[in-house]
Design a protein around this motif. Sequence first.
Motif, PDB file in Angstrom:
ATOM      1  N   PRO A   1      13.706   2.790   9.283  1.00 12.90           N
ATOM      2  CA  PRO A   1      12.822   4.282   9.989  1.00 12.90           C
ATOM      3  C   PRO A   1      12.864   5.312   9.093  1.00 12.90           C
ATOM      4  N   ILE A   2      13.818   5.565   8.133  1.00 10.80           N
ATOM      5  CA  ILE A   2      13.535   6.661   7.332  1.00 10.80           C
ATOM      6  C   ILE A   2      12.697   6.418   6.077  1.00 10.80           C
ATOM      7  N   ALA A   3      12.765   5.009   5.957  1.00 13.64           N
ATOM      8  CA  ALA A   3      11.620   4.337   4.597  1.00 13.64           C
ATOM      9  C   ALA A   3      10.253   4.485   5.141  1.00 13.64           C
ATOM     10  N   ALA A   4       9.978   4.405   6.442  1.00 17.49           N
ATOM     11  CA  ALA A   4       8.836   4.431   7.008  1.00 17.49           C
ATOM     12  C   ALA A   4       8.042   5.840   7.065  1.00 17.49           C
ATOM     13  N   ILE A   5       8.922   7.013   6.886  1.00 17.82           N
ATOM     14  CA  ILE A   5       8.157   8.204   6.983  1.00 17.82           C
ATOM     15  C   ILE A   5       7.089   8.293   5.896  1.00 17.82           C
ATOM     16  N   PRO A   6       5.890   8.817   6.132  1.00 11.58           N
ATOM     17  CA  PRO A   6       4.872   8.875   5.154  1.00 11.58           C
ATOM     18  C   PRO A   6       5.455   9.651   3.881  1.00 11.58           C
ATOM     19  N   GLY A   7       5.175   9.213   2.710  1.00 13.50           N
ATOM     20  CA  GLY A   7       5.441   9.967   1.512  1.00 13.50           C
ATOM     21  C   GLY A   7       6.738   9.570   0.902  1.00 13.50           C
ATOM     22  N   MET A   8       7.732   8.918   1.798  1.00 15.28           N
ATOM     23  CA  MET A   8       9.052   8.507   1.316  1.00 15.28           C
ATOM     24  C   MET A   8       9.030   7.436   0.330  1.00 15.28           C
ATOM     25  N   ILE A   9       9.694   7.555  -0.573  1.00 15.29           N
ATOM     26  CA  ILE A   9       9.709   6.152  -1.568  1.00 15.29           C
ATOM     27  C   ILE A   9      11.193   5.873  -1.479  1.00 15.29           C
ATOM     28  N   SER A  10      11.437   4.839  -0.812  1.00  9.77           N
ATOM     29  CA  SER A  10      12.748   4.102  -0.789  1.00  9.77           C
ATOM     30  C   SER A  10      13.173   3.020  -1.883  1.00  9.77           C
ATOM     31  N   LEU A  11      14.524   3.238  -2.535  1.00  3.86           N
ATOM     32  CA  LEU A  11      14.652   2.153  -3.459  1.00  3.86           C
ATOM     33  C   LEU A  11      15.878   1.489  -2.896  1.00  3.86           C
ATOM     34  N   GLY A  12      16.383   1.651  -1.412  1.00  7.12           N
ATOM     35  CA  GLY A  12      17.410   1.061  -1.061  1.00  7.12           C
ATOM     36  C   GLY A  12      17.245  -0.436  -0.612  1.00  7.12           C
ATOM     37  N   ALA A  13      15.874  -0.687  -0.027  1.00  2.00           N
ATOM     38  CA  ALA A  13      15.703  -2.051   0.576  1.00  2.00           C
ATOM     39  C   ALA A  13      15.275  -2.973  -0.425  1.00  2.00           C
ATOM     40  N   GLY A  14      14.850  -2.728  -1.616  1.00  2.00           N
ATOM     41  CA  GLY A  14      14.181  -3.578  -2.547  1.00  2.00           C
ATOM     42  C   GLY A  14      13.010  -4.231  -2.189  1.00  2.00           C
ATOM     43  N   ASN A  15      12.034  -3.310  -1.252  1.00  2.00           N
ATOM     44  CA  ASN A  15      10.815  -3.603  -0.943  1.00  2.00           C
ATOM     45  C   ASN A  15       9.863  -3.638  -2.020  1.00  2.00           C
ATOM     46  N   PRO A  16       9.258  -4.895  -2.482  1.00  2.00           N
ATOM     47  CA  PRO A  16       8.235  -4.987  -3.430  1.00  2.00           C
ATOM     48  C   PRO A  16       6.900  -3.908  -3.193  1.00  2.00           C
ATOM     49  N   ASN A  17       6.457  -3.613  -4.290  1.00  2.00           N
ATOM     50  CA  ASN A  17       5.207  -2.633  -4.121  1.00  2.00           C
ATOM     51  C   ASN A  17       4.133  -3.592  -3.576  1.00  2.00           C
ATOM     52  N   PRO A  18       3.604  -3.120  -2.493  1.00  2.00           N
ATOM     53  CA  PRO A  18       2.628  -4.081  -1.496  1.00  2.00           C
ATOM     54  C   PRO A  18       1.161  -4.104  -2.779  1.00  2.00           C
ATOM     55  N   ASP A  19       1.168  -3.156  -3.561  1.00  2.00           N
ATOM     56  CA  ASP A  19      -0.045  -3.360  -4.511  1.00  2.00           C
ATOM     57  C   ASP A  19      -0.046  -4.544  -5.185  1.00  2.00           C
ATOM     58  N   ALA A  20       1.213  -5.156  -5.419  1.00  2.00           N
ATOM     59  CA  ALA A  20       1.283  -6.665  -6.285  1.00  2.00           C
ATOM     60  C   ALA A  20       1.295  -7.645  -5.302  1.00  2.00           C
ATOM     61  N   PHE A  21       0.803  -7.303  -3.845  1.00  2.00           N
ATOM     62  CA  PHE A  21       0.599  -8.749  -3.037  1.00  2.00           C
ATOM     63  C   PHE A  21      -0.485  -9.344  -3.428  1.00  2.00           C
ATOM     64  N   PRO A  22      -0.608 -10.844  -3.720  1.00  3.64           N
ATOM     65  CA  PRO A  22      -1.857 -11.489  -4.060  1.00  3.64           C
ATOM     66  C   PRO A  22      -2.867 -11.315  -2.842  1.00  3.64           C
ATOM     67  N   PHE A  23      -2.632 -11.076  -1.633  1.00  2.85           N
ATOM     68  CA  PHE A  23      -3.622 -11.317  -0.559  1.00  2.85           C
ATOM     69  C   PHE A  23      -3.991 -10.061  -0.116  1.00  2.85           C
ATOM     70  N   GLU A  24      -5.311  -9.964  -0.205  1.00  2.00           N
ATOM     71  CA  GLU A  24      -6.131  -8.388   0.553  1.00  2.00           C
ATOM     72  C   GLU A  24      -6.225  -8.738   1.740  1.00  2.00           C
ATOM     73  N   SER A  25      -6.858  -9.529   2.363  1.00  4.66           N
ATOM     74  CA  SER A  25      -7.228  -9.874   3.644  1.00  4.66           C
ATOM     75  C   SER A  25      -7.491 -11.220   4.087  1.00  4.66           C
ATOM     76  N   ALA A  26      -7.725 -11.514   5.424  1.00  5.55           N
ATOM     77  CA  ALA A  26      -7.965 -13.004   5.760  1.00  5.55           C
ATOM     78  C   ALA A  26      -8.829 -12.918   6.914  1.00  5.55           C
ATOM     79  N   SER A  27      -9.659 -14.069   7.064  1.00  3.34           N
ATOM     80  CA  SER A  27     -10.515 -14.329   8.431  1.00  3.34           C
ATOM     81  C   SER A  27     -10.319 -15.753   8.627  1.00  3.34           C
ATOM     82  N   PHE A  28      -9.724 -15.995   9.944  1.00  2.94           N
ATOM     83  CA  PHE A  28      -9.871 -17.290  10.607  1.00  2.94           C
ATOM     84  C   PHE A  28     -10.802 -17.622  11.458  1.00  2.94           C
TER      85      PHE A  28
END
Length: 284
Positions: A20-47
Amino acid sequence: ARLTETSRARQPSPIRALQPIAAIPGMISLGAGNPNPDAFPFESASFSLKGGASVEIDAGLMRSALQYGSTSGMPELMAWARELQQREHAPPRGEQEWDVAFTTGSQDAISKTCDMLLARGDSVLVEDPCYPGALAVMQPLGVRIVGVPTDDRGLIPEQMAAILRNWERDHPGAPRPRTLYTIPTGHNPCGATIPAERRRAVYALAREFDLLILEDDPYFFLQLDGASEGGVRRPPPSFLSMDADGRVVRFDSMSKVLSSGFRVGFATGPKPLIERLPLAKPSA
């Protein structure tokens, strides 16, 4: 008091508690080891769906889906599941008294719930014959499994009552059952569906003998001979719909109606139990 010693010992992950703390806008948390979402290879999808409709997953939802999230499930998915359960079952307890938690298929929910509630030496009632997948979960736990006879209309309440009322005579020294596991709709392997009057009788016995009911209902939406409402076949009322006491944990699955490969299931039940179910997931 129904929780096993292992379940009582489980504590929330401190990393998850930071979300919940990490979800605060502007918060940069190093505690959970979350990958940078900009590095995810998938942009969007359509089914494309059969029938011509389509499902769009935009960039924002895609980033959320690919990132670490709530152990209980994505908030949007949980809100949908709560709405579904309210519409289909209308649990008689207040909406603050019950909740849902997503799992990797309903089999995962069954396994985690049994680990949470069944300790070695406990006694549990099941239908005879019983779904082999449930037996595969219970047998290694070292519990005493007692079968309740069934017929072409499923579990027989009178037989269940006889087992419970004659327990001390027939099972001297064994603890009384505190749990009933049942597949009430389209039973596997028998195919029987328990009619409404039997379900009410079973729930009354659960009240009389203080049992929890584990309602495994993956075939709920696959009806060929139920009562028709607006051209849609409906099964008899679920145990969840009768649960004024908070003694039913219900398991639903998308495997039979959407895709078995998705491995999407969820449990619904009393909030104190459902809140503890995800505690087993970070260590799984």
